[in-house]
Motif scaffolding. Sequence first.
Motif, PDB file in Angstrom:
ATOM      1  N   LEU A 154      61.785   6.816  66.295  1.00  0.00           N
ATOM      2  CA  LEU A 154      61.585   5.713  65.356  1.00  0.00           C
ATOM      3  C   LEU A 154      60.121   5.317  65.191  1.00  0.00           C
ATOM      4  CD1 LEU A 154      64.527   3.456  66.614  1.00  0.00           C
ATOM      5  CD2 LEU A 154      64.555   5.114  64.741  1.00  0.00           C
ATOM      6  N   ASN A 155      59.244   6.001  65.910  1.00  0.00           N
ATOM      7  CA  ASN A 155      57.815   5.702  65.885  1.00  0.00           C
ATOM      8  C   ASN A 155      57.545   4.246  66.289  1.00  0.00           C
ATOM      9  OD1 ASN A 155      55.143   6.437  65.630  1.00  0.00           O
ATOM     10  ND2 ASN A 155      55.035   5.906  63.461  1.00  0.00           N
ATOM     11  N   LEU A 156      58.228   3.793  67.355  1.00  0.00           N
ATOM     12  CA  LEU A 156      58.086   2.438  67.873  1.00  0.00           C
ATOM     13  C   LEU A 156      57.610   2.472  69.325  1.00  0.00           C
ATOM     14  CD1 LEU A 156      61.375   0.818  66.559  1.00  0.00           C
ATOM     15  CD2 LEU A 156      59.068   0.358  65.749  1.00  0.00           C
ATOM     16  N   PRO A 157      56.300   2.592  69.550  1.00  0.00           N
ATOM     17  CA  PRO A 157      55.819   2.613  70.930  1.00  0.00           C
ATOM     18  C   PRO A 157      55.960   1.233  71.580  1.00  0.00           C
ATOM     19  CG  PRO A 157      53.973   2.555  69.434  1.00  0.00           C
ATOM     20  CD  PRO A 157      55.216   2.706  68.591  1.00  0.00           C
ATOM     21  N   THR A 158      55.987   1.219  72.899  1.00  0.00           N
ATOM     22  CA  THR A 158      56.102  -0.016  73.671  1.00  0.00           C
ATOM     23  C   THR A 158      54.773  -0.281  74.358  1.00  0.00           C
ATOM     24  OG1 THR A 158      58.434   0.383  74.054  1.00  0.00           O
ATOM     25  CG2 THR A 158      57.332  -1.111  75.583  1.00  0.00           C
ATOM     26  N   LEU A 159      54.333  -1.527  74.355  1.00  0.00           N
ATOM     27  CA  LEU A 159      53.103  -1.919  75.030  1.00  0.00           C
ATOM     28  C   LEU A 159      53.452  -2.448  76.415  1.00  0.00           C
ATOM     29  CD1 LEU A 159      51.451  -3.854  72.073  1.00  0.00           C
ATOM     30  CD2 LEU A 159      51.323  -1.428  72.608  1.00  0.00           C
ATOM     31  N   ALA A 160      52.784  -1.948  77.432  1.00  0.00           N
ATOM     32  CA  ALA A 160      53.084  -2.349  78.802  1.00  0.00           C
ATOM     33  C   ALA A 160      51.797  -2.528  79.593  1.00  0.00           C
ATOM     34  CB  ALA A 160      53.963  -1.297  79.464  1.00  0.00           C
ATOM     35  N   ASP A 161      51.929  -3.138  80.779  1.00  0.00           N
ATOM     36  CA  ASP A 161      50.756  -3.284  81.624  1.00  0.00           C
ATOM     37  C   ASP A 161      50.559  -2.016  82.452  1.00  0.00           C
ATOM     38  OD1 ASP A 161      52.538  -3.435  83.776  1.00  0.00           O
ATOM     39  OD2 ASP A 161      52.428  -5.609  83.879  1.00  0.00           O
ATOM     40  N   ALA A 162      49.491  -1.992  83.244  1.00  0.00           N
ATOM     41  CA  ALA A 162      49.117  -0.791  83.985  1.00  0.00           C
ATOM     42  C   ALA A 162      50.169  -0.366  85.002  1.00  0.00           C
ATOM     43  CB  ALA A 162      47.774  -1.013  84.683  1.00  0.00           C
ATOM     44  N   GLY A 163      51.058  -1.256  85.396  1.00  0.00           N
ATOM     45  CA  GLY A 163      52.103  -0.912  86.346  1.00  0.00           C
ATOM     46  C   GLY A 163      53.094   0.100  85.800  1.00  0.00           C
ATOM     47  N   TYR A 164      53.115   0.311  84.508  1.00  0.00           N
ATOM     48  CA  TYR A 164      54.039   1.252  83.889  1.00  0.00           C
ATOM     49  C   TYR A 164      53.369   2.591  83.575  1.00  0.00           C
ATOM     50  CZ  TYR A 164      57.520  -2.363  83.561  1.00  0.00           C
ATOM     51  OH  TYR A 164      58.439  -3.317  83.879  1.00  0.00           O
ATOM     52  N   GLU A 165      52.200   2.829  84.136  1.00  0.00           N
ATOM     53  CA  GLU A 165      51.504   4.095  83.907  1.00  0.00           C
ATOM     54  C   GLU A 165      52.390   5.253  84.368  1.00  0.00           C
ATOM     55  OE1 GLU A 165      47.110   5.967  84.642  1.00  0.00           O
ATOM     56  OE2 GLU A 165      47.939   4.665  86.175  1.00  0.00           O
ATOM     57  N   GLY A 166      52.502   6.262  83.534  1.00  0.00           N
ATOM     58  CA  GLY A 166      53.332   7.417  83.858  1.00  0.00           C
ATOM     59  C   GLY A 166      54.786   7.253  83.458  1.00  0.00           C
ATOM     60  N   ALA A 167      55.106   6.197  82.719  1.00  0.00           N
ATOM     61  CA  ALA A 167      56.497   5.942  82.326  1.00  0.00           C
ATOM     62  C   ALA A 167      56.953   6.846  81.185  1.00  0.00           C
ATOM     63  CB  ALA A 167      56.672   4.478  81.925  1.00  0.00           C
ATOM     64  N   GLY A 168      56.029   7.468  80.497  1.00  0.00           N
ATOM     65  CA  GLY A 168      56.399   8.356  79.403  1.00  0.00           C
ATOM     66  C   GLY A 168      55.493   8.159  78.207  1.00  0.00           C
ATOM     67  N   HIS A 169      55.617   9.056  77.261  1.00  0.00           N
ATOM     68  CA  HIS A 169      54.728   9.047  76.099  1.00  0.00           C
ATOM     69  C   HIS A 169      54.938   7.845  75.186  1.00  0.00           C
ATOM     70  CE1 HIS A 169      58.370  10.674  74.310  1.00  0.00           C
ATOM     71  NE2 HIS A 169      57.878  10.320  73.143  1.00  0.00           N
ATOM     72  N   GLY A 170      56.084   7.218  75.226  1.00  0.00           N
ATOM     73  CA  GLY A 170      56.362   6.105  74.329  1.00  0.00           C
ATOM     74  C   GLY A 170      55.934   4.756  74.857  1.00  0.00           C
ATOM     75  N   ILE A 171      55.471   4.717  76.104  1.00  0.00           N
ATOM     76  CA  ILE A 171      55.077   3.448  76.722  1.00  0.00           C
ATOM     77  C   ILE A 171      53.565   3.463  76.904  1.00  0.00           C
ATOM     78  CG2 ILE A 171      55.380   1.964  78.734  1.00  0.00           C
ATOM     79  CD1 ILE A 171      58.191   3.234  79.004  1.00  0.00           C
ATOM     80  N   LYS A 172      52.895   2.655  76.119  1.00  0.00           N
ATOM     81  CA  LYS A 172      51.431   2.636  76.089  1.00  0.00           C
ATOM     82  C   LYS A 172      50.883   1.674  77.140  1.00  0.00           C
ATOM     83  CE  LYS A 172      51.545   5.328  72.570  1.00  0.00           C
ATOM     84  NZ  LYS A 172      51.466   6.728  72.838  1.00  0.00           N
ATOM     85  N   THR A 173      50.028   2.177  78.010  1.00  0.00           N
ATOM     86  CA  THR A 173      49.415   1.370  79.061  1.00  0.00           C
ATOM     87  C   THR A 173      47.899   1.443  78.928  1.00  0.00           C
ATOM     88  OG1 THR A 173      49.414   3.232  80.590  1.00  0.00           O
ATOM     89  CG2 THR A 173      51.319   1.757  80.679  1.00  0.00           C
ATOM     90  N   PRO A 174      47.183   0.452  79.466  1.00  0.00           N
ATOM     91  CA  PRO A 174      45.725   0.501  79.408  1.00  0.00           C
ATOM     92  C   PRO A 174      45.175   1.682  80.217  1.00  0.00           C
ATOM     93  CG  PRO A 174      46.500  -1.648  80.188  1.00  0.00           C
ATOM     94  CD  PRO A 174      47.667  -0.759  80.108  1.00  0.00           C
ATOM     95  N   THR A 175      44.044   2.185  79.791  1.00  0.00           N
ATOM     96  CA  THR A 175      43.354   3.241  80.525  1.00  0.00           C
ATOM     97  C   THR A 175      42.556   2.594  81.649  1.00  0.00           C
ATOM     98  OG1 THR A 175      43.173   4.511  78.484  1.00  0.00           O
ATOM     99  CG2 THR A 175      41.729   5.147  80.296  1.00  0.00           C
ATOM    100  N   LYS A 176      42.672   3.166  82.839  1.00  0.00           N
ATOM    101  CA  LYS A 176      41.967   2.599  83.993  1.00  0.00           C
ATOM    102  C   LYS A 176      40.493   2.974  83.964  1.00  0.00           C
ATOM    103  CE  LYS A 176      45.969   2.390  86.967  1.00  0.00           C
ATOM    104  NZ  LYS A 176      46.622   2.850  88.177  1.00  0.00           N
TER     105      LYS A 176
END
Length: 124
Positions: free
Chosen positions: A30-52
């Motif tokens: 659906l082209n709907l990415p999810t915004l998350a905090d750094a704790g979700y790093e590695g959750a998958g391509h659809g979950i966008k986390t900040p770059t450390k």
Amino acid sequence: SAAMPGHAHDLNCAQQLGITAALNWAAAELNLPTLADAGYEGAGHGIKTPTKQPAGGKRLAVANRSINRLLRGLRWQDERGFAILVGRWKTLRHTTASPRRIGDIVAAALHLTHFEYRALPETP
């Protein structure tokens, strides 16, 4: 979902409940990415986390800093909502309630907070 044990990491809980799989599907189909905090790093391509920040005192690239700023700019509303909820209800700050019961307490606090904010007069 019901509350999980307090020692469980957010990402592990989301994976156990199938939330990360659903979010990755929504991003891919659906082209709907999810915004998350750094704790979700590695959750998958659809979950966008900040770059450390890179090791060794190096600065983050301009593109990555820009993405991090955009993520923070979009996530602040959720963080603010949580701060209002926890700030308003002392019982949510330090609770010893069982994980099974805290979900009902949070739901009640959220409902009362919504009611309280709707009852306030509009500011000009």
